[in-house]
Design a protein around this motif. Structure first.
Motif, mmCIF file in Angstrom:
data_model
loop_
_atom_site.group_PDB
_atom_site.id
_atom_site.type_symbol
_atom_site.label_atom_id
_atom_site.label_comp_id
_atom_site.label_asym_id
_atom_site.label_seq_id
_atom_site.Cartn_x
_atom_site.Cartn_y
_atom_site.Cartn_z
ATOM 1 N N GLY A 4 0.814 -1.221 0.000
ATOM 2 C CA GLY A 4 0.000 0.000 0.000
ATOM 3 C C GLY A 4 0.839 1.259 0.000
ATOM 4 N N ALA A 5 1.998 1.194 -0.654
ATOM 5 C CA ALA A 5 2.981 2.279 -0.553
ATOM 6 C C ALA A 5 2.606 3.553 -1.312
ATOM 7 C CB ALA A 5 4.345 1.789 -1.021
ATOM 8 N N ARG A 6 1.540 3.506 -2.112
ATOM 9 C CA ARG A 6 1.109 4.751 -2.767
ATOM 10 C C ARG A 6 0.108 5.502 -1.895
ATOM 11 N NH1 ARG A 6 2.922 4.135 -8.360
ATOM 12 N NH2 ARG A 6 4.852 3.117 -7.805
ATOM 13 N N GLY A 7 -0.322 4.898 -0.806
ATOM 14 C CA GLY A 7 -1.356 5.500 0.036
ATOM 15 C C GLY A 7 -0.775 6.399 1.110
ATOM 16 N N LEU A 8 -1.656 6.931 1.930
ATOM 17 C CA LEU A 8 -1.256 7.849 3.005
ATOM 18 C C LEU A 8 -0.231 7.194 3.931
ATOM 19 C CD1 LEU A 8 -1.780 10.420 4.806
ATOM 20 C CD2 LEU A 8 -3.678 9.164 5.819
ATOM 21 N N LEU A 41 1.761 -5.194 -8.705
ATOM 22 C CA LEU A 41 1.413 -6.335 -7.859
ATOM 23 C C LEU A 41 0.040 -6.123 -7.230
ATOM 24 C CD1 LEU A 41 2.410 -9.007 -6.582
ATOM 25 C CD2 LEU A 41 3.328 -7.651 -4.700
ATOM 26 N N ASP A 42 -0.928 -6.942 -7.685
ATOM 27 C CA ASP A 42 -2.273 -6.865 -7.099
ATOM 28 C C ASP A 42 -2.282 -7.725 -5.838
ATOM 29 O OD1 ASP A 42 -4.872 -7.037 -6.338
ATOM 30 O OD2 ASP A 42 -5.665 -7.651 -8.291
ATOM 31 N N THR A 71 -5.244 5.757 15.272
ATOM 32 C CA THR A 71 -6.394 6.653 15.348
ATOM 33 C C THR A 71 -6.580 7.346 13.990
ATOM 34 O OG1 THR A 71 -7.328 8.424 16.666
ATOM 35 C CG2 THR A 71 -4.994 8.638 16.140
ATOM 36 N N VAL A 89 -9.908 1.833 1.947
ATOM 37 C CA VAL A 89 -10.150 2.783 3.041
ATOM 38 C C VAL A 89 -11.052 3.894 2.512
ATOM 39 C CG1 VAL A 89 -8.982 4.447 4.568
ATOM 40 C CG2 VAL A 89 -7.850 2.308 3.990
ATOM 41 N N ILE A 120 -7.052 -8.945 0.705
ATOM 42 C CA ILE A 120 -5.662 -8.459 0.840
ATOM 43 C C ILE A 120 -4.988 -9.110 2.041
ATOM 44 C CG2 ILE A 120 -4.241 -6.412 1.335
ATOM 45 C CD1 ILE A 120 -6.348 -4.761 -0.248
ATOM 46 N N ALA A 167 -0.003 -1.953 4.905
ATOM 47 C CA ALA A 167 -0.725 -0.675 4.909
ATOM 48 C C ALA A 167 -1.605 -0.585 3.665
ATOM 49 C CB ALA A 167 0.259 0.481 4.952
ATOM 50 N N ALA A 168 -1.872 -1.737 3.033
ATOM 51 C CA ALA A 168 -2.778 -1.746 1.869
ATOM 52 C C ALA A 168 -4.151 -2.136 2.359
ATOM 53 C CB ALA A 168 -2.294 -2.754 0.831
ATOM 54 N N GLY A 177 1.279 3.957 3.771
ATOM 55 C CA GLY A 177 2.384 3.233 3.137
ATOM 56 C C GLY A 177 3.461 4.192 2.658
ATOM 57 N N HIS A 189 -11.419 11.776 4.465
ATOM 58 C CA HIS A 189 -11.714 11.840 5.890
ATOM 59 C C HIS A 189 -11.834 13.314 6.300
ATOM 60 C CE1 HIS A 189 -9.861 7.658 6.049
ATOM 61 N NE2 HIS A 189 -11.083 7.510 6.512
ATOM 62 N N LEU A 238 -1.855 -3.315 10.022
ATOM 63 C CA LEU A 238 -2.497 -2.102 10.512
ATOM 64 C C LEU A 238 -4.005 -2.258 10.548
ATOM 65 C CD1 LEU A 238 -0.255 0.430 8.684
ATOM 66 C CD2 LEU A 238 -0.753 0.520 11.123
ATOM 67 N N SER A 252 -7.357 -0.313 12.839
ATOM 68 C CA SER A 252 -7.882 1.041 12.955
ATOM 69 C C SER A 252 -8.671 1.112 14.258
ATOM 70 C CB SER A 252 -8.809 1.285 11.763
ATOM 71 O OG SER A 252 -9.697 2.328 12.050
HETATM 72 N N1 LIG Z 1 -6.357 7.045 6.935
HETATM 73 C C1 LIG Z 1 -6.657 6.895 8.207
HETATM 74 O O1 LIG Z 1 -7.123 7.842 8.868
HETATM 75 C C2 LIG Z 1 -6.440 5.573 8.889
HETATM 76 C C3 LIG Z 1 -6.795 5.488 10.249
HETATM 77 C C4 LIG Z 1 -6.603 4.294 10.908
HETATM 78 C C5 LIG Z 1 -6.083 3.206 10.243
HETATM 79 N N2 LIG Z 1 -5.742 3.302 8.940
HETATM 80 C C6 LIG Z 1 -5.223 2.097 8.293
HETATM 81 O O2 LIG Z 1 -4.011 2.327 7.636
HETATM 82 C C7 LIG Z 1 -3.929 1.513 6.467
HETATM 83 C C8 LIG Z 1 -3.628 2.373 5.259
HETATM 84 O O3 LIG Z 1 -4.617 3.374 5.140
HETATM 85 P P1 LIG Z 1 -4.403 4.661 4.214
HETATM 86 O O4 LIG Z 1 -5.166 5.757 4.834
HETATM 87 O O5 LIG Z 1 -2.983 4.820 3.889
HETATM 88 O O6 LIG Z 1 -5.202 4.228 2.916
HETATM 89 P P2 LIG Z 1 -4.950 4.707 1.410
HETATM 90 O O7 LIG Z 1 -4.315 6.049 1.395
HETATM 91 O O8 LIG Z 1 -6.248 4.527 0.697
HETATM 92 O O9 LIG Z 1 -3.898 3.657 0.889
HETATM 93 C C9 LIG Z 1 -4.223 2.313 0.707
HETATM 94 C C10 LIG Z 1 -3.268 1.736 -0.287
HETATM 95 O O10 LIG Z 1 -3.599 0.350 -0.487
HETATM 96 C C11 LIG Z 1 -3.479 0.082 -1.872
HETATM 97 N N3 LIG Z 1 -4.298 -1.063 -2.280
HETATM 98 C C12 LIG Z 1 -5.611 -1.273 -2.033
HETATM 99 N N4 LIG Z 1 -6.000 -2.427 -2.605
HETATM 100 C C13 LIG Z 1 -4.907 -2.958 -3.233
HETATM 101 C C14 LIG Z 1 -4.665 -4.117 -3.983
HETATM 102 N N5 LIG Z 1 -5.619 -5.012 -4.236
HETATM 103 N N6 LIG Z 1 -3.413 -4.319 -4.481
HETATM 104 C C15 LIG Z 1 -2.420 -3.428 -4.256
HETATM 105 N N7 LIG Z 1 -2.585 -2.302 -3.527
HETATM 106 C C16 LIG Z 1 -3.822 -2.073 -3.020
HETATM 107 C C17 LIG Z 1 -3.952 1.345 -2.539
HETATM 108 O O11 LIG Z 1 -3.472 1.337 -3.861
HETATM 109 P P3 LIG Z 1 -3.929 2.438 -4.947
HETATM 110 O O12 LIG Z 1 -3.097 3.636 -4.611
HETATM 111 O O13 LIG Z 1 -3.588 1.841 -6.238
HETATM 112 O O14 LIG Z 1 -5.394 2.638 -4.732
HETATM 113 C C18 LIG Z 1 -3.309 2.399 -1.660
HETATM 114 O O15 LIG Z 1 -1.993 2.662 -2.059
HETATM 115 C C19 LIG Z 1 -5.244 0.782 6.352
HETATM 116 O O16 LIG Z 1 -5.107 -0.502 6.868
HETATM 117 C C20 LIG Z 1 -6.166 1.574 7.232
HETATM 118 O O17 LIG Z 1 -7.146 0.764 7.800
HETATM 119 C C21 LIG Z 1 -5.909 4.459 8.230
#
Ligand SMILES: NC(=O)c1ccc[n+]([C@@H]2O[C@H](COP(=O)([O-])OP(=O)(O)OC[C@H]3O[C@@H](n4cnc5c(N)ncnc54)[C@H](OP(=O)(O)O)[C@@H]3O)[C@@H](O)[C@H]2O)c1
Length: 313
Positions: free
Chosen positions: A11-15, A40-41, A165, A67, A87, A63-64, A17, A180, A106, A108
């Motif tokens: 999940g390295a493109r996300g917040l 990589l799916d 959090t 969300v 996942i 961290a994928a 990761g 969010h 991870l 939540s």
């Molecule tokens: N954001 C928050 O406030 C928060 C709070 C508490 C816990 N968390 C936890 O932290 C973790 C990461 O959250 P985040 O906020 O960083 O989410 P995010 O920004 O949406 O990032 C999630 C990442 O997962 C990737 N992903 C999803 N499905 C995939 C698949 N099938 N194959 C490959 N990659 C996949 C996404 O890829 P693409 O970029 O291609 O979509 C994206 O890079 C989660 O487990 C979440 O529950 C987040």
């Protein structure tokens, strides 16, 4: 972890990761593996198995996930349940089978019951009904925690679980449908300033309090836990501080430089009146947050201004 250990960040493109990769690279880790979803799916077990057999990661951060905000969670329970289960049910067993030394999953704070005692202790897990609007997501996350604990108990696999959090920071989702509270407010207030609006409406009364953690602090905590915690019990990651939604909105208005009026639409729901974590366990392990809310918002706003034209939709 050694500086040359093979470290896989899902999940390295996300917040989250991207913050973990940033923090690892800044700390001198030289073998960080972070393929994109196109490369990589993570829901495809064959692809993941081949990748792990080839790259032999020693440490895995999960961290994928799928969300989203309240709207997306409430309207797509099937996707939130299925995609998250897929996942984690792919990555956790394959990590064990391929000899990964340690994994961090991870979750939540959404995993905790809707009406649990505040500040929320880790022991509140499964002590009452969940918030219905994000039940599907929470149940998938609880299943991931239970899978890590089962692997640890049955096979001695070192899989640990952190419960962050509410997070915010660079690379957050600023889209109008999936964001969010902090990126959502930031975007609306920036747009109000650009359009020279005098007033915008926000949901609820503004009185509920919430806790927010800057994502680079979370990344720091994840690396800290990977290096120093081997327990089976989950660990909350937060600040332990809370702010009302009205005060948060005021802070963002000040930093954006918009002096208009917020009209609180009290016909819309407030959600739970108070939500804050008890972080005494993490503190007792020796970790504390470093970036306060005002600084974190300043850094996030500056990232958003720079990337406004290329944010995810
Ligand atoms: N954001 C928050 O406030 C928060 C709070 C508490 C816990 N968390 C936890 O932290 C973790 C990461 O959250 P985040 O906020 O960083 O989410 P995010 O920004 O949406 O990032 C999630 C990442 O997962 C990737 N992903 C999803 N499905 C995939 C698949 N099938 N194959 C490959 N990659 C996949 C996404 O890829 P693409 O970029 O291609 O979509 C994206 O890079 C989660 O487990 C979440 O529950 C987040």
């Amino acid at each position: 972890m050694n500086k040359d250990s093979a470290i896989f960040v899902a999940g390295a493109r996300g917040l989250v990761g991207s913050a973990i990769v940033r923090r690892l690279q800044a700390s001198g880790y030289t073998n960080v593996l972070y393929p994109s979803r196109q490369e990589l799916d993570l829901s495809d077990a064959d692809q993941v198995k081949k990748y792990f057999e080839g790259m032999k990661p020693e440490y895995v951060f999960i961290a994928a996930a799928k969300v989203g905000g309240i709207l997306a969670n409430n309207t797509q329970p099937v996707e939130f349940l299925l995609e998250n289960l897929k996942i984690q049910n792919t990555l956790i067993p394959i990590s064990y089978e391929c000899g990964v030394k340690k994994l961090l999953f991870l979750g939540s704070t959404c995993i905790y019951p809707k009406f649990c005692e505040q500040p929320i202790k880790e022991s509140a897990l499964l002590s009452g009904p969940l918030e219905p609007t994000n039940e599907a997501y929470a149940i998938a996350k609880i299943a991931g925690i239970k899978l890590c604990q089962a692997y640890k108990k049955e096979y001695g696999f070192n899989a640990i679980c952190a419960q962050p959090t509410n997070l915010y920071g660079p690379n957050d989702n600023f889209s109008s449908t999936g964001s969010h509270v902090i990126p959502g407010l930031m975007r609306r207030i920036m747009e109000a300033k650009e359009a020279k609006l005098e007033k915008i409406a926000c949901w609820g009364t503004g009185t509920p309090t919430r806790e927010f953690l800057f994502v680079d602090d979370l990344a720091d905590a994840c690396i800290f836990l990977m290096d120093s915690y081997d327990g089976i019990d989950i660990v909350n990651v937060g600040t332990g501080d809370e702010i009302s939604i009205a005060d948060l909105t005021k802070l963002i208005c000040e930093q954006v430089g918009w002096e208009g009026e917020i009209e609180w639409d009290t016909s819309k729901p407030d959600g739970t009146p108070r939500k804050v974590c008890d972080i005494s366990k993490l503190k007792s392990l020796g970790w504390n947050p470093k970036v306060d809310l005002a600084k974190g918002i300043e850094l996030t706003l500056s990232w958003f201004k720079e990337h406004q034209n290329s944010i995810r939709t």
